[in-house]
Every structure is written in C-alpha cells, then in structure tokens.
Design a protein around this motif. Structure first.
Motif, PDB file in Angstrom:
ATOM      1  N   HIS A 226     -87.888 -13.344  -2.212  1.00 51.24           N
ATOM      2  CA  HIS A 226     -87.708 -13.740  -0.816  1.00 51.24           C
ATOM      3  C   HIS A 226     -86.915 -15.047  -0.742  1.00 51.24           C
ATOM      4  CE1 HIS A 226     -88.488 -14.131   3.432  1.00 51.24           C
ATOM      5  NE2 HIS A 226     -89.004 -15.335   3.238  1.00 51.24           N
ATOM      6  N   LYS A 227     -87.237 -15.986  -1.606  1.00 50.83           N
ATOM      7  CA  LYS A 227     -86.512 -17.263  -1.636  1.00 50.83           C
ATOM      8  C   LYS A 227     -85.041 -17.032  -1.986  1.00 50.83           C
ATOM      9  CE  LYS A 227     -86.524 -21.829  -3.695  1.00 50.83           C
ATOM     10  NZ  LYS A 227     -87.088 -22.735  -4.673  1.00 50.83           N
ATOM     11  N   LYS A 228     -84.769 -16.179  -2.966  1.00 49.14           N
ATOM     12  CA  LYS A 228     -83.387 -15.863  -3.338  1.00 49.14           C
ATOM     13  C   LYS A 228     -82.642 -15.236  -2.162  1.00 49.14           C
ATOM     14  CE  LYS A 228     -84.095 -15.076  -8.280  1.00 49.14           C
ATOM     15  NZ  LYS A 228     -84.114 -14.051  -9.337  1.00 49.14           N
ATOM     16  N   ALA A 229     -83.305 -14.318  -1.463  1.00 46.61           N
ATOM     17  CA  ALA A 229     -82.669 -13.657  -0.322  1.00 46.61           C
ATOM     18  C   ALA A 229     -82.340 -14.670   0.770  1.00 46.61           C
ATOM     19  CB  ALA A 229     -83.575 -12.559   0.226  1.00 46.61           C
TER      20      ALA A 229
ATOM     21  N   GLU B 130     -78.585 -15.544   2.089  1.00 44.36           N
ATOM     22  CA  GLU B 130     -78.257 -15.433   3.506  1.00 44.36           C
ATOM     23  C   GLU B 130     -77.678 -16.753   4.014  1.00 44.36           C
ATOM     24  OE1 GLU B 130     -77.905 -13.660   7.329  1.00 44.36           O
ATOM     25  OE2 GLU B 130     -77.906 -12.935   5.273  1.00 44.36           O
ATOM     26  N   TRP B 131     -78.236 -17.875   3.555  1.00 44.26           N
ATOM     27  CA  TRP B 131     -77.708 -19.169   3.945  1.00 44.26           C
ATOM     28  C   TRP B 131     -76.274 -19.327   3.451  1.00 44.26           C
ATOM     29  CZ3 TRP B 131     -77.515 -22.947   7.082  1.00 44.26           C
ATOM     30  CH2 TRP B 131     -76.887 -24.138   6.728  1.00 44.26           C
ATOM     31  N   GLU B 132     -76.005 -18.951   2.218  1.00 47.35           N
ATOM     32  CA  GLU B 132     -74.656 -19.025   1.667  1.00 47.35           C
ATOM     33  C   GLU B 132     -73.692 -18.156   2.471  1.00 47.35           C
ATOM     34  OE1 GLU B 132     -73.235 -20.885  -0.795  1.00 47.35           O
ATOM     35  OE2 GLU B 132     -75.148 -21.963  -0.772  1.00 47.35           O
ATOM     36  N   ARG B 133     -74.161 -17.002   2.890  1.00 51.71           N
ATOM     37  CA  ARG B 133     -73.318 -16.088   3.638  1.00 51.71           C
ATOM     38  C   ARG B 133     -72.994 -16.630   5.029  1.00 51.71           C
ATOM     39  NH1 ARG B 133     -73.411 -11.977   7.280  1.00 51.71           N
ATOM     40  NH2 ARG B 133     -75.582 -12.246   7.824  1.00 51.71           N
TER      41      ARG B 133
END
Length: 94
Positions: free
Chosen positions: A75-78, A82-85
């Motif tokens: 979940h943290k990776k996702a 998403e923030w990077e995107r």
C-alpha cells in the motif's frame, strides 16, 4: 444490424426445433439484453458472497495466508507511485 453466431449443444438444438413458431434469435437477443442490464446493475452493488465467488478459493486462501505487513508495504509503495505519477501536474488558478 450485426450478426452473431452461437454454438449450442445438439440436444438443445433438437428441443428448439420442436418449436418452430419461436424466433430463437429474439429469445437470445432478449436474454443478452437482460444479462447486460443485470451486469450493469451489479457493478455498483455486489454482495460479499458474489465477490468471494468471483475471486475464487485460491485467491481467498492466498489473501488470508498473507501477513498484514506485506499489504501495508505494498500500500505504501502504491501511494508513492501515485504521488510520483501525479506530482508533475500543475494546477492553474484563474
């Protein structure tokens, strides 16, 4: 109107031939339309039992045997991905 070809078992075909007065293409058309209506309605409303049936036993077993920490890490990776995107999008104020 587009044409669709259906394959049906021989025993079903024999039973259909016993009723030549029925327009089987219309029966199929109505059945498909009804199925699509149910499918569209079920997109917003799905019981937990239906959800479990769709997932299947293998997936449910894997979910229940996976430690919660692994889900937290993913979940943290996702969230980071998403923030990077989305961080490069700028908002304009008028």
């Amino acid at each position: 109107m587009p044409t669709m070809t259906l394959s049906i078992p021989p025993d079903l075909y024999r039973k259909m031939k016993e009723h030549p007065e029925i327009k089987w293409s219309e029966v199929a058309r109505r059945a498909i339309a009804e199925y699509l209506r149910e499918l569209e309605n079920s997109k917003t409303e799905m019981s937990m039992e239906e959800f479990r049936r769709i997932l299947g036993k293998n997936v449910l077993d894997e979910i229940s045997s996976t430690p919660a920490e692994k889900y937290e890490i993913n979940h943290k990776k996702a969230r980071e991905l998403e923030w990077e995107r989305t961080k490069s999008f700028t908002t304009r104020t008028s």
